[in-house]
Design a protein around this motif. Sequence first.
Motif, PDB file in Angstrom:
ATOM      1  N   ARG A  20       0.860  -1.185   0.000  1.00 33.51           N
ATOM      2  CA  ARG A  20       0.000   0.000   0.000  1.00 33.51           C
ATOM      3  C   ARG A  20       0.891   1.227   0.000  1.00 33.51           C
ATOM      4  N   MET A  21       0.755   2.030  -1.047  1.00 33.52           N
ATOM      5  CA  MET A  21       1.548   3.254  -1.180  1.00 33.52           C
ATOM      6  C   MET A  21       0.620   4.452  -1.148  1.00 33.52           C
ATOM      7  N   SER A  22       1.126   5.524  -0.565  1.00 30.74           N
ATOM      8  CA  SER A  22       0.365   6.768  -0.567  1.00 30.74           C
ATOM      9  C   SER A  22       1.329   7.941  -0.493  1.00 30.74           C
ATOM     10  N   SER A  23       0.809   9.101  -0.843  1.00 30.99           N
ATOM     11  CA  SER A  23       1.594  10.326  -0.742  1.00 30.99           C
ATOM     12  C   SER A  23       1.715  10.686   0.731  1.00 30.99           C
ATOM     13  N   THR A  24       2.921  10.931   1.188  1.00 28.86           N
ATOM     14  CA  THR A  24       3.143  11.222   2.602  1.00 28.86           C
ATOM     15  C   THR A  24       2.322  12.419   3.067  1.00 28.86           C
ATOM     16  N   GLY A  26      -0.229  13.824   1.162  1.00 32.87           N
ATOM     17  CA  GLY A  26      -1.477  13.920   0.415  1.00 32.87           C
ATOM     18  C   GLY A  26      -2.622  14.276   1.346  1.00 32.87           C
ATOM     19  N   ARG A  41       1.440  11.192  11.925  1.00 34.45           N
ATOM     20  CA  ARG A  41       1.272  10.426  10.686  1.00 34.45           C
ATOM     21  C   ARG A  41       1.865   9.020  10.854  1.00 34.45           C
ATOM     22  N   VAL A  84       6.859   9.296  -0.407  1.00 36.21           N
ATOM     23  CA  VAL A  84       5.969   8.136  -0.542  1.00 36.21           C
ATOM     24  C   VAL A  84       5.997   7.289   0.722  1.00 36.21           C
ATOM     25  N   THR A  85       4.819   7.002   1.230  1.00 40.95           N
ATOM     26  CA  THR A  85       4.635   6.142   2.395  1.00 40.95           C
ATOM     27  C   THR A  85       4.293   4.743   1.904  1.00 40.95           C
ATOM     28  N   CYS A  86       4.941   3.732   2.459  1.00 41.72           N
ATOM     29  CA  CYS A  86       4.709   2.344   2.036  1.00 41.72           C
ATOM     30  C   CYS A  86       4.387   1.470   3.249  1.00 41.72           C
ATOM     31  N   ALA A 117       7.655   6.475  -6.107  1.00 38.69           N
ATOM     32  CA  ALA A 117       6.695   5.370  -6.071  1.00 38.69           C
ATOM     33  C   ALA A 117       7.192   4.233  -6.954  1.00 38.69           C
TER      34      ALA A 117
END
Length: 143
Positions: A20-24, A26, A41, A84-86, A117
């Motif tokens: 699962r990846m997301s914008s840190t 975002g 966070r 990017v957060t993983c 990413a």
Amino acid sequence: MALARVVLASGRPIDLSDLRMSSTYGGLLEGYPCKPLNDARIDGLLRSAERAFPGAPVHLVTPPREYPDQYAGAFGPVEVLPAVTCVGSFRSTSLEPAHDRALYRSRLTVVWFQPTAHVPSGHDAEIGLLDVAWERLATDEEL
């Protein structure tokens, strides 16, 4: 079937089964990146990883923090995490040699940050991810 196989610095191959990846940052509508925001966070990510992958231990790869020369607001200096957060669920062979390889595997959920990413694969992953102490952090599960 794994999304990718990562080879840790120890030589142990681990399989990435869920990523699962997301914008840190975002969705950051107000404020600015700072230590209190980043700590909140990270805490939230760890809690959501525990809920998403119950029964698996969760490990945080300590992220690098940058301090750009910008105006410090009410919450202290600007502190920026990678973009990017993983959150990844990894599996490997059993930790316990006495366990039947067909009936047991080890698993660990890892939270880490990276600048772009991309899916980690082989030896191409963030250093912190490659340095995960699998034998100390993962746990065996019976299939």
